[in-house]
Design a protein around this motif. Structure first.
Motif, PDB file in Angstrom:
ATOM      1  N   MET A 114      36.274  50.407  42.654  1.00 35.45           N
ATOM      2  CA  MET A 114      35.810  50.290  44.020  1.00 35.45           C
ATOM      3  C   MET A 114      36.285  51.504  44.822  1.00 35.45           C
ATOM      4  N   PRO A 115      35.395  52.159  45.491  1.00 39.21           N
ATOM      5  CA  PRO A 115      35.829  53.306  46.297  1.00 39.21           C
ATOM      6  C   PRO A 115      36.660  52.891  47.515  1.00 39.21           C
ATOM      7  N   HIS A 116      36.384  51.705  48.057  1.00 33.70           N
ATOM      8  CA  HIS A 116      37.118  51.243  49.234  1.00 33.70           C
ATOM      9  C   HIS A 116      37.568  49.806  49.004  1.00 33.70           C
ATOM     10  N   ARG A 117      38.855  49.562  49.238  1.00 33.77           N
ATOM     11  CA  ARG A 117      39.404  48.221  49.079  1.00 33.77           C
ATOM     12  C   ARG A 117      40.056  47.789  50.389  1.00 33.77           C
ATOM     13  N   THR A 118      40.023  46.482  50.624  1.00 28.14           N
ATOM     14  CA  THR A 118      40.751  45.947  51.761  1.00 28.14           C
ATOM     15  C   THR A 118      42.238  45.966  51.410  1.00 28.14           C
ATOM     16  N   GLU A 119      43.058  45.751  52.412  1.00 27.31           N
ATOM     17  CA  GLU A 119      44.509  45.694  52.188  1.00 27.31           C
ATOM     18  C   GLU A 119      44.844  44.619  51.158  1.00 27.31           C
ATOM     19  N   GLU A 120      44.257  43.456  51.296  1.00 23.99           N
ATOM     20  CA  GLU A 120      44.545  42.365  50.357  1.00 23.99           C
ATOM     21  C   GLU A 120      44.072  42.693  48.943  1.00 23.99           C
ATOM     22  N   GLN A 121      42.954  43.377  48.811  1.00 18.64           N
ATOM     23  CA  GLN A 121      42.480  43.788  47.490  1.00 18.64           C
ATOM     24  C   GLN A 121      43.443  44.795  46.856  1.00 18.64           C
ATOM     25  N   LYS A 122      43.966  45.705  47.658  1.00 15.27           N
ATOM     26  CA  LYS A 122      44.944  46.680  47.147  1.00 15.27           C
ATOM     27  C   LYS A 122      46.199  45.955  46.664  1.00 15.27           C
ATOM     28  N   VAL A 123      46.677  45.013  47.452  1.00 16.38           N
ATOM     29  CA  VAL A 123      47.873  44.251  47.081  1.00 16.38           C
ATOM     30  C   VAL A 123      47.610  43.459  45.799  1.00 16.38           C
ATOM     31  N   GLU A 124      46.451  42.827  45.714  1.00 17.48           N
ATOM     32  CA  GLU A 124      46.126  42.042  44.524  1.00 17.48           C
ATOM     33  C   GLU A 124      46.052  42.932  43.280  1.00 17.48           C
ATOM     34  N   LEU A 125      45.417  44.085  43.393  1.00 14.76           N
ATOM     35  CA  LEU A 125      45.306  45.011  42.265  1.00 14.76           C
ATOM     36  C   LEU A 125      46.686  45.418  41.758  1.00 14.76           C
ATOM     37  N   LEU A 126      47.570  45.828  42.676  1.00 14.91           N
ATOM     38  CA  LEU A 126      48.909  46.256  42.275  1.00 14.91           C
ATOM     39  C   LEU A 126      49.731  45.096  41.718  1.00 14.91           C
ATOM     40  N   THR A 127      49.588  43.927  42.305  1.00 14.93           N
ATOM     41  CA  THR A 127      50.304  42.757  41.811  1.00 14.93           C
ATOM     42  C   THR A 127      49.880  42.458  40.381  1.00 14.93           C
ATOM     43  N   LEU A 128      48.583  42.485  40.125  1.00 10.18           N
ATOM     44  CA  LEU A 128      48.071  42.256  38.768  1.00 10.18           C
ATOM     45  C   LEU A 128      48.569  43.322  37.789  1.00 10.18           C
ATOM     46  N   ALA A 129      48.660  44.556  38.269  1.00 16.64           N
ATOM     47  CA  ALA A 129      49.099  45.656  37.404  1.00 16.64           C
ATOM     48  C   ALA A 129      50.593  45.589  37.106  1.00 16.64           C
ATOM     49  N   TRP A 130      51.382  45.084  38.035  1.00 19.96           N
ATOM     50  CA  TRP A 130      52.838  45.176  37.921  1.00 19.96           C
ATOM     51  C   TRP A 130      53.545  43.903  37.477  1.00 19.96           C
ATOM     52  N   PHE A 131      52.925  42.734  37.605  1.00 19.84           N
ATOM     53  CA  PHE A 131      53.691  41.513  37.340  1.00 19.84           C
ATOM     54  C   PHE A 131      54.123  41.386  35.891  1.00 19.84           C
ATOM     55  N   THR A 132      53.379  41.989  34.974  1.00 13.48           N
ATOM     56  CA  THR A 132      53.749  41.901  33.553  1.00 13.48           C
ATOM     57  C   THR A 132      54.926  42.805  33.191  1.00 13.48           C
ATOM     58  N   ASP A 133      55.397  43.598  34.130  1.00 18.32           N
ATOM     59  CA  ASP A 133      56.575  44.437  33.876  1.00 18.32           C
ATOM     60  C   ASP A 133      57.848  43.606  33.762  1.00 18.32           C
ATOM     61  N   HIS A 134      57.779  42.348  34.141  1.00 18.27           N
ATOM     62  CA  HIS A 134      58.964  41.494  34.221  1.00 18.27           C
ATOM     63  C   HIS A 134      58.975  40.469  33.088  1.00 18.27           C
ATOM     64  N   ARG A 135      60.172  40.105  32.671  1.00 20.52           N
ATOM     65  CA  ARG A 135      60.337  39.139  31.587  1.00 20.52           C
ATOM     66  C   ARG A 135      59.755  37.780  31.958  1.00 20.52           C
ATOM     67  N   ASP A 136      60.014  37.322  33.162  1.00 22.14           N
ATOM     68  CA  ASP A 136      59.552  36.026  33.634  1.00 22.14           C
ATOM     69  C   ASP A 136      58.286  36.233  34.470  1.00 22.14           C
ATOM     70  N   PRO A 137      57.115  35.822  33.969  1.00 17.50           N
ATOM     71  CA  PRO A 137      55.859  36.087  34.690  1.00 17.50           C
ATOM     72  C   PRO A 137      55.810  35.463  36.085  1.00 17.50           C
ATOM     73  N   GLU A 138      56.394  34.295  36.252  1.00 18.71           N
ATOM     74  CA  GLU A 138      56.356  33.648  37.565  1.00 18.71           C
ATOM     75  C   GLU A 138      57.168  34.449  38.589  1.00 18.71           C
ATOM     76  N   GLN A 139      58.377  34.786  38.218  1.00 21.50           N
ATOM     77  CA  GLN A 139      59.236  35.614  39.085  1.00 21.50           C
ATOM     78  C   GLN A 139      58.630  37.008  39.217  1.00 21.50           C
ATOM     79  N   GLY A 140      58.079  37.501  38.110  1.00 19.62           N
ATOM     80  CA  GLY A 140      57.449  38.821  38.119  1.00 19.62           C
ATOM     81  C   GLY A 140      56.302  38.910  39.095  1.00 19.62           C
ATOM     82  N   TRP A 141      55.544  37.824  39.216  1.00 13.63           N
ATOM     83  CA  TRP A 141      54.423  37.803  40.173  1.00 13.63           C
ATOM     84  C   TRP A 141      54.942  37.988  41.597  1.00 13.63           C
ATOM     85  N   ARG A 142      56.038  37.292  41.907  1.00 17.42           N
ATOM     86  CA  ARG A 142      56.609  37.385  43.257  1.00 17.42           C
ATOM     87  C   ARG A 142      57.110  38.808  43.536  1.00 17.42           C
TER      88      ARG A 142
END
Length: 131
Positions: free
Chosen positions: A1-29
């Motif tokens: 997407m060439p243009h994303r809303t603030e919430e879309q940007k946050v969702e994209l990064l959250t999806l990209a980064w949550f798996t970096d953590h051992r605990d997926p639930e805590q990682g999501w937060r």
């Protein structure tokens, strides 16, 4: 997407980064918090660094890196990091450095195991002062 809303940007990064953590639930937060604070992301720089790293791998620069390191250095990483810990072990071996894996931690061990990281950092600094 060439243009994303603030919430879309946050969702994209959250999806990209949550798996970096051992605990997926805590990682999501943690990923959602980071997605709101660690901004803006420089996607062009990330792409360029990735391309450069593949074209000119770190292996070709170990001697240069070794010279830049302080006399006493140590690698510290999360034992449950989704990036293979074997790569960190290999780097430590090739640089002749000790590796301290932080059990129960992923890519950001200071978030997941702050007491363990604090303990290892204190030990390291005390060893430097006592040396």
């Amino acid at each position: 997407m060439p243009h994303r809303t603030e919430e879309q940007k946050v969702e994209l990064l959250t999806l990209a980064w949550f798996t970096d953590h051992r605990d997926p639930e805590q990682g999501w937060r943690w990923a959602a918090q980071g997605a709101r604070r660690r901004r803006p992301v420089n996607w062009a720089m990330n792409t360029e660094l990735g391309e450069e790293g593949r074209a000119d791998p770190l292996d070709d620069h170990l001697a240069e890196l070794r010279v830049c390191l302080p006399e006493r250095a140590e690698l510290l990483g999360g034992a449950a990091d989704p990036r293979p810990v074997s790569a960190l072990e290999s780097l430590a071996l090739r640089l002749g450095l000790p590796l301290t894996p932080i059990e129960g931690a992923g890519h950001e061990p200071w978030l997941e195991q702050p007491d363990a990281v604090r303990t290892h950092l204190r030990r390291f600094v005390q060893g430097m002062v006592g040396a």
